[in-house]
Enzyme design. Structure first.
Site, PDB file in Angstrom:
ATOM      1  N   SER A   1       0.834  -1.191   0.000  1.00 24.60           N
ATOM      2  CA  SER A   1       0.000   0.000   0.000  1.00 24.60           C
ATOM      3  C   SER A   1       0.867   1.237   0.000  1.00 24.60           C
ATOM      4  O   SER A   1       2.009   1.209   0.433  1.00 24.60           O
ATOM      5  CB  SER A   1      -0.909   0.007   1.223  1.00 24.60           C
ATOM      6  N   LYS A   2       0.251   2.279  -0.495  1.00 27.03           N
ATOM      7  CA  LYS A   2       1.041   3.492  -0.672  1.00 27.03           C
ATOM      8  C   LYS A   2       1.428   4.134   0.649  1.00 27.03           C
ATOM      9  O   LYS A   2       2.191   5.073   0.682  1.00 27.03           O
ATOM     10  CB  LYS A   2       0.303   4.472  -1.572  1.00 27.03           C
TER      11      LYS A   2
END
Ligand code: GLU
Length: 514
Positions: free
Chosen positions: A251-252
């Site tokens: 995930s970012k």
């Protein structure tokens, strides 16, 4: 029958490396079997889809060297390849299901659905539609739908099981009774993902669906639709996800996830493509560096391993360095540098920011260096305003990130407004927000105008720098981040589309951060 595979990304944000990974495996499968690889744009989420994201997506995939055979830019025999241009098809198919008694019009209002949900929460029941409109007679619903807002829902069997045959995982069973009565057509006449994906995969002759494992839970709805339409479903393969180093889904918040980040930070497209070919998959020979052709020659989906691969930035860096050193002549490297950022178009954007800040031409490069750097170093002293705590500064930087993610279109004024919102939220003077940001973004306390610089760096590189700065200050625990997010969301509400989505949307199994 010739193999036809597809990717079906939604143009709702920066193109994700996960999309590239799925695309790569689809393309390899098509090439290996002499088939076709199709790019279809799933732009049915009107609120979040944007044409510029689609453009961006095509460019990013092309930068990686991916090549599709049919798509919105190339055309093909099964067009249009943008779902927003296929609405009548979905409407006809939804109507067909209603007439056959497999779907129904639902008139429940957002208020009713919200009250239902609240009641289900209170009683600790699983959330879902209560089939209120399921058995209304067609004559009545045909009358009402003339002037009442409505959706079309899929009738789920009340008992029994659905069995998904996944080529990597074998049979996966789902109890129908646990599945929600999925909305198929929204009140704006647009289909949901579930209806559109089935209609399009069928009409486009897709033989194999190769997609990420986050879609496994949607499969029983899709299989039911195939059955109700009387169609043969494609063969399904759900690829394992890419992971953060801690084993969670990539995930970012932990890793840069946007293809753009890697391009902007100076990675080479073929190196990233090679790296993605190693995700959950063995190298074709001894060496982990290989060409796409070498990889495809022995490509076999059965070799995919289900463990889930960590997206390891150090390894990518190592591979990228090999591409730079082994594959490029000096002349080719110069070409890469020019294509990247050492070109007139990019320099012309920097010149106005620097013009009044130089005494000699020799000041330009040093003062601008942060625009070209993969990352910058910043010190804790510069990141924490006087009389503030490091943990406070971390939290402020986190809210800057959230605020910037909502800054659309991502231009100077939107970034400024985002940062003002943060200053109001914390009741911190704006300078106490911009000061640490200068340090995070530029690695220096002063420099060219901040908002313009952030826009030129782009959201993805800016995000990575802010995350690095947060880590310099010790990072933010998951728990703190969740608490903060709740406060931040309450202070900056965004509109929801309760009526259109219905309770079933949770089944899409996507987190907001992706
Ligand atoms: N639109 C979905 C996505 O964004 C497509 C999922 C599928 O391949 O069915 O990934």
């Amino acid at each position: 029958m010739s193999v036809r595979v597809r990717i079906a990304p939604s143009p709702t944000g920066s193109p994700h490396v996960g999309t590239a990974y799925i695309a790569l495996f689809n393309q390899a499968f098509a090439r290996r079997h002499g088939g076709q690889f199709i790019l279809r744009i799933e732009d049915t989420d009107q609120a979040r889809s944007r044409p510029e994201y689609e453009q961006h997506l095509l460019q990013s995939l092309a930068w990686l060297g991916l090549q599709w055979d049919e798509g919105p830019d190339l055309g093909g025999s099964c067009g249009p390849y943008r779902q927003s241009e296929r609405l009548p098809l979905y409407q006809e198919h939804a109507r067909q299901l209603v007439e056959a008694g497999h779907a129904y019009y639902c008139f429940c209002t957002p208020q009713r659905l919200e009250a239902l949900r609240a009641e289900q929460r209170r009683l600790k029941l699983s959330l879902g539609y209560d089939r209120h409109c399921r058995d209304l007679p067609l004559a009545e619903t045909d009358q009402r739908r003339q002037d009442e807002p409505h959706v079309v829902r899929l009738k789920m069997p009340l008992e029994g099981k659905s069995v998904l045959q996944d080529t990597l995982r074998g049979a996966i069973e789902f109890e129908y009774g646990l599945l929600d009565e999925q909305v198929l057509l929204k009140s704006d006449g647009f289909p949901t993902y579930h209806l559109a994906v089935v209609v399009d995969d069928h009409l486009m002759g897709i033989t194999h669906v190769i997609r990420g494992e986050e879609w496994i839970n949607s499969s029983p709805k899709h299989l039911l639709l195939y059955e109700r339409f009387g169609w043969i479903p494609p063969i399904h393969t759900h690829l394992p996800l890419l992971l953060n180093p801690d084993g969670s889904k990539m995930s970012k918040r932990r890793n840069p996830t946007s293809i753009d980040y890697y391009r902007r930070a100076g990675y080479l497209g073929p190196a990233l493509r090679n790296y993605l070919g190693l995700m959950n998959y063995p190298p074709p020979g001894e060496d982990e560096k290989f060409t796409f052709e070498q990889w495809v020659a022995s490509f076999d989906l059965a070799k995919v391993s289900l463990g889930g691969s960590v997206f390891d930035l150090d390894k990518l860096l190592w591979l990228n360095a090999r591409y730079l050193r082994e594959d490029l002549t000096d002349a080719a490297l110069l070409g890469e540098l020019k294509n990247w950022l050492l070109n007139d178009e990019h320099l012309a954007q920097l010149v106005p920011l620097m013009h009044q800040r130089m005494e000699t031409l020799g000041d330009f490069m040093p003062k601008c260096a942060f625009f070209f750097a993969r990352k910058v170093e910043c010190s804790p002293e510069d990141l924490v305003p006087k009389k503030r705590e490091a943990q406070e500064a971390v939290q402020v930087l986190q809210t800057v990130l959230w605020a910037m993610e909502g800054a659309l279109p991502f231009n100077r004024d939107a970034v400024e407004e985002a940062i003002r919102k943060v200053s109001e939220f914390w009741t911190w003077p704006i300078r106490e927000v911009t000061g640490p940001l200068f340090a995070a973004i530029m690695g220096q306390k002063v420099g060219p105008p901040l908002f313009e610089s952030i826009v030129l760096l782009g959201l993805d590189l800016s995000r990575a720098r802010i995350l690095d700065a947060m880590n310099v200050l010790g990072g933010l625990s998951k728990k703190k981040a969740a608490e903060l997010e709740e406060r931040w969301k309450a202070a900056t509400p965004s509109p929801t589309l309760l009526f259109d989505l219905g309770p079933g949307v949770a089944q899409r199994n996507r987190t907001v951060e992706d």
